[in-house]
Design a protein around this motif. Sequence first.
Motif, PDB file in Angstrom:
ATOM      1  N   ARG A   1      47.940 -61.419  -8.945  1.00 36.52           N
ATOM      2  CA  ARG A   1      46.715 -61.980  -8.366  1.00 36.52           C
ATOM      3  C   ARG A   1      46.516 -63.422  -8.830  1.00 36.52           C
ATOM      4  N   ILE A   2      46.801 -63.684 -10.092  1.00 35.94           N
ATOM      5  CA  ILE A   2      46.616 -65.040 -10.623  1.00 35.94           C
ATOM      6  C   ILE A   2      47.607 -66.004  -9.987  1.00 35.94           C
ATOM      7  N   ILE A   3      48.847 -65.571  -9.846  1.00 35.48           N
ATOM      8  CA  ILE A   3      49.861 -66.413  -9.206  1.00 35.48           C
ATOM      9  C   ILE A   3      49.465 -66.720  -7.763  1.00 35.48           C
ATOM     10  N   ALA A   4      49.026 -65.703  -7.039  1.00 32.71           N
ATOM     11  CA  ALA A   4      48.671 -65.896  -5.629  1.00 32.71           C
ATOM     12  C   ALA A   4      47.489 -66.842  -5.457  1.00 32.71           C
ATOM     13  N   ALA A   5      46.581 -66.859  -6.415  1.00 34.12           N
ATOM     14  CA  ALA A   5      45.372 -67.677  -6.289  1.00 34.12           C
ATOM     15  C   ALA A   5      45.579 -69.114  -6.754  1.00 34.12           C
ATOM     16  N   ALA A   6      46.688 -69.390  -7.450  1.00 33.97           N
ATOM     17  CA  ALA A   6      46.890 -70.715  -8.042  1.00 33.97           C
ATOM     18  C   ALA A   6      47.422 -71.712  -7.020  1.00 33.97           C
ATOM     19  N   ALA A   7      46.993 -72.954  -7.164  1.00 29.43           N
ATOM     20  CA  ALA A   7      47.458 -74.018  -6.281  1.00 29.43           C
ATOM     21  C   ALA A   7      48.794 -74.593  -6.737  1.00 29.43           C
ATOM     22  N   ASP A   8      49.071 -74.500  -8.015  1.00 27.59           N
ATOM     23  CA  ASP A   8      50.329 -75.023  -8.547  1.00 27.59           C
ATOM     24  C   ASP A   8      50.641 -74.323  -9.866  1.00 27.59           C
ATOM     25  N   ALA A   9      51.773 -74.691 -10.457  1.00 27.09           N
ATOM     26  CA  ALA A   9      52.215 -74.008 -11.672  1.00 27.09           C
ATOM     27  C   ALA A   9      51.266 -74.240 -12.835  1.00 27.09           C
ATOM     28  N   ALA A  10      50.709 -75.439 -12.936  1.00 19.40           N
ATOM     29  CA  ALA A  10      49.793 -75.727 -14.042  1.00 19.40           C
ATOM     30  C   ALA A  10      48.542 -74.866 -13.951  1.00 19.40           C
ATOM     31  N   GLU A  11      48.005 -74.718 -12.748  1.00 19.50           N
ATOM     32  CA  GLU A  11      46.824 -73.857 -12.584  1.00 19.50           C
ATOM     33  C   GLU A  11      47.174 -72.404 -12.878  1.00 19.50           C
TER      34      GLU A  11
ATOM     35  N   PRO B   1      55.755 -69.294  -5.834  1.00 16.34           N
ATOM     36  CA  PRO B   1      56.117 -69.966  -4.588  1.00 16.34           C
ATOM     37  C   PRO B   1      57.310 -70.895  -4.797  1.00 16.34           C
ATOM     38  N   LEU B   2      58.250 -70.910  -3.870  1.00 22.42           N
ATOM     39  CA  LEU B   2      59.452 -71.704  -4.037  1.00 22.42           C
ATOM     40  C   LEU B   2      59.139 -73.194  -4.145  1.00 22.42           C
ATOM     41  N   GLY B   3      58.046 -73.608  -3.553  1.00 21.74           N
ATOM     42  CA  GLY B   3      57.664 -75.012  -3.609  1.00 21.74           C
ATOM     43  C   GLY B   3      57.345 -75.491  -5.003  1.00 21.74           C
ATOM     44  N   TRP B   4      57.080 -74.575  -5.910  1.00 19.86           N
ATOM     45  CA  TRP B   4      56.805 -74.959  -7.288  1.00 19.86           C
ATOM     46  C   TRP B   4      58.084 -75.298  -8.066  1.00 19.86           C
ATOM     47  N   GLY B   5      59.231 -74.922  -7.543  1.00 18.05           N
ATOM     48  CA  GLY B   5      60.493 -75.238  -8.201  1.00 18.05           C
ATOM     49  C   GLY B   5      60.757 -74.465  -9.468  1.00 18.05           C
ATOM     50  N   MET B   6      60.201 -73.264  -9.586  1.00 19.32           N
ATOM     51  CA  MET B   6      60.412 -72.466 -10.802  1.00 19.32           C
ATOM     52  C   MET B   6      61.749 -71.721 -10.771  1.00 19.32           C
ATOM     53  N   GLN B   7      62.336 -71.536  -9.599  1.00 21.17           N
ATOM     54  CA  GLN B   7      63.525 -70.712  -9.430  1.00 21.17           C
ATOM     55  C   GLN B   7      64.758 -71.395 -10.013  1.00 21.17           C
ATOM     56  N   LEU B   8      65.746 -70.578 -10.348  1.00 23.14           N
ATOM     57  CA  LEU B   8      66.955 -71.077 -10.992  1.00 23.14           C
ATOM     58  C   LEU B   8      67.673 -72.095 -10.128  1.00 23.14           C
ATOM     59  N   ALA B   9      67.724 -71.882  -8.823  1.00 23.00           N
ATOM     60  CA  ALA B   9      68.445 -72.813  -7.946  1.00 23.00           C
ATOM     61  C   ALA B   9      67.898 -74.232  -8.088  1.00 23.00           C
TER      62      ALA B   9
END
Length: 317
Positions: A121-131, A250-258
């Motif tokens: 729920r927290i991940i879904a509600a966040a606008a970006d990784a910092a939030e 979200p992939l747009g945050w760039g957290m994934q290994l790729a």
Amino acid sequence: MNTAPSSPQPSSPQPQDDAPMRVRAAGERALVLGGGGSAGNAWLIGVIAGLFDAGLDVTEADLIIGTSAGSTAAAQITSAGPMGLLAAILSAAPPQRPGPAGPGGGRAPEPAVNHMERTGRIIAAAADAAEMRRGLGASALDLEAASDGSWSTRWRTTVAARLPSQHWPERTVLITAVDAGTGEPVVFDRHSGVDLVDAVAASTSSGLPYRIGDHRYIDGAYRRNENADLAVGYERVLVLSPLGGRTRMPLGWGMQLAAQADELRTAGSRVETVLPDSASLTAFGNNLMDLSTRPPAARAGYDQGRGIAGRLAELWS
């Protein structure tokens, strides 16, 4: 040497996310160990042991980065041989089911929380990784406030029992976490003024926050999934990812290994990633935290490591 676990220290310096910059000399080989629960830790040890048995010793890396379950593996492989660690997993007694919590039950009651739903729920509600990190930290602190306050001490005892040594190795090992109070990513190393046991306990703290002095910390995977970006500047980088490079973010945050691997390659590193094969995924089952999956995950990892040693030899040797 006294290796008995001690209580978290009353105060300690706050490490900074740029901590690697002060120890990053020009390096050749970096080993990155991602998170993945009990099964993932066993798989990491199995892969490293399989590589070792096939003549490729990746524990000799100039830099080792550990995140969550990978932080435990990083501490283990820098103080014990991979074949011995593998043998210990395979010979361990079947896990005992904990008894019911409550008076006389031997376990302090904790809030009944589905952590996957809570964090989702927290991940879904966040606008970006910092939030997201700030929200996860605040939620963890709320859980701590509703608990009896003993969790950090008990978790430290559990983590200490898993480590062959309570001392930081002389080589460069980086262990990631997130400050629950600020949401800021942090990186521990032997210069941080934090015990190795505490660094690993913080990095593996996926529910309640782990206390070190005046600070509270949550899982290092919330900094970034494998934190391979910390190996920037190293010529050759090997990443072992029990979660297969996937991310809940979200992939747009760039957290994934790729995304991390692309950044390293752009900066001039050669990067190889190792993800669980089909046999390893079968061994993991549906619950990476299930201790009973450790022997089959370690065996599958060992077989996979032996099988890929030839492919990785040119990168590493």
